[in-house]
Enzyme design. Structure first.
Site, PDB file in Angstrom:
ATOM      1  N   GLY A  17      46.095  38.223  22.693  1.00  0.00           N
ATOM      2  CA  GLY A  17      47.240  37.399  23.156  1.00  0.00           C
ATOM      3  C   GLY A  17      48.178  37.840  24.252  1.00  0.00           C
ATOM      4  N   GLN A  18      47.857  39.119  24.533  1.00  0.00           N
ATOM      5  CA  GLN A  18      48.763  39.870  25.687  1.00  0.00           C
ATOM      6  C   GLN A  18      48.575  39.045  27.073  1.00  0.00           C
ATOM      7  OE1 GLN A  18      47.636  44.026  25.529  1.00  0.00           O
ATOM      8  NE2 GLN A  18      47.257  43.598  23.423  1.00  0.00           N
ATOM      9  N   LYS A  19      49.717  38.965  27.803  1.00  0.00           N
ATOM     10  CA  LYS A  19      49.342  38.324  29.191  1.00  0.00           C
ATOM     11  C   LYS A  19      48.600  38.883  29.696  1.00  0.00           C
ATOM     12  CE  LYS A  19      53.801  36.260  30.490  1.00  0.00           C
ATOM     13  NZ  LYS A  19      54.824  36.445  29.517  1.00  0.00           N
ATOM     14  N   THR A  20      48.092  40.069  29.880  1.00  0.00           N
ATOM     15  CA  THR A  20      47.167  40.728  30.811  1.00  0.00           C
ATOM     16  C   THR A  20      45.621  40.276  30.252  1.00  0.00           C
ATOM     17  OG1 THR A  20      47.145  42.603  29.485  1.00  0.00           O
ATOM     18  CG2 THR A  20      48.233  42.692  31.578  1.00  0.00           C
ATOM     19  N   LEU A  21      45.607  39.928  29.077  1.00  0.00           N
ATOM     20  CA  LEU A  21      44.333  39.596  28.433  1.00  0.00           C
ATOM     21  C   LEU A  21      44.052  37.966  28.615  1.00  0.00           C
ATOM     22  CD1 LEU A  21      44.175  41.656  25.273  1.00  0.00           C
ATOM     23  CD2 LEU A  21      42.987  42.158  27.601  1.00  0.00           C
TER      24      LEU A  21
END
Ligand SMILES: Nc1nc2c(ncn2[C@@H]2O[C@H](COP(=O)(O)OP(=O)(O)OP(=O)(O)O)[C@@H](O)[C@H]2O)c(=O)[nH]1
Length: 130
Positions: free
Chosen positions: A15-19
């Site tokens: 769920g991280q922004k970069t992913l």
């Protein structure tokens, strides 16, 4: 994973922004979305609501069942299902089979209930159209 005689192919997508740009690689032929919310992280709730509602605009996911796991219920300060429903504006999610289930990945509470909803919802759809 096999559950109630059904073979489930599950992808755990970060769920991280970069992913998040990679989420789109998983939209095709997805029968259900399981959205896991950290019920104890109030600081990320707005971001969580916005991302969820953006995701639900994706045409390829229109037919997918939606299970929202209100995770980390073992933490005393965790929001209840009712509080999360409000914070995530679940009432505005229409035209979709949606269920929010309180759970804890640590002690296992609620996990069966959630997967039962997903499997029952998908299987009823499969039999309806077959
Ligand atoms: N107390 C408690 N901690 C949990 C629970 N579920 C996960 N955690 C903890 O929360 C932290 C983050 O868990 P992850 O499984 O890495 O979270 P994630 O959402 O998959 O993270 P991303 O893949 O980066 O989106 C870990 O330290 C877990 O042990 C829970 O139900 N209760």
């Amino acid at each position: 994973m096999t559950f109630k005689g059904y073979k489930l192919n599950i992808w755990d997508i970060g769920g991280q922004k970069t992913l998040r740009p990679y989420w789109r690689n998983y939209y095709e032929k997805t029968d259900a979305l399981i959205w896991v919310v950290d019920s104890a992280d109030l600081a990320r709730l707005n971001d969580c609501r916005e991302e969820l509602h953006n995701l639900l605009k994706e045409e390829r996911l229109f037919g997918a069942s939606l299970l929202i796991f209100a995770n980390k219920q073992d933490i005393p300060s965790a929001l209840s299902v009712a509080e999360l429903e409000k914070a995530l504006d679940i009432a505005s999610i229409s035209k979709r089979h949606c269920r929010i289930v309180a759970c804890s990945a640590v002690d296992g509470t609620g996990l069966l209930e959630g997967f039962e909803f997903v499997v029952n919802d998908i299987s009823s759809r499969i039999y309806l159209f077959s």
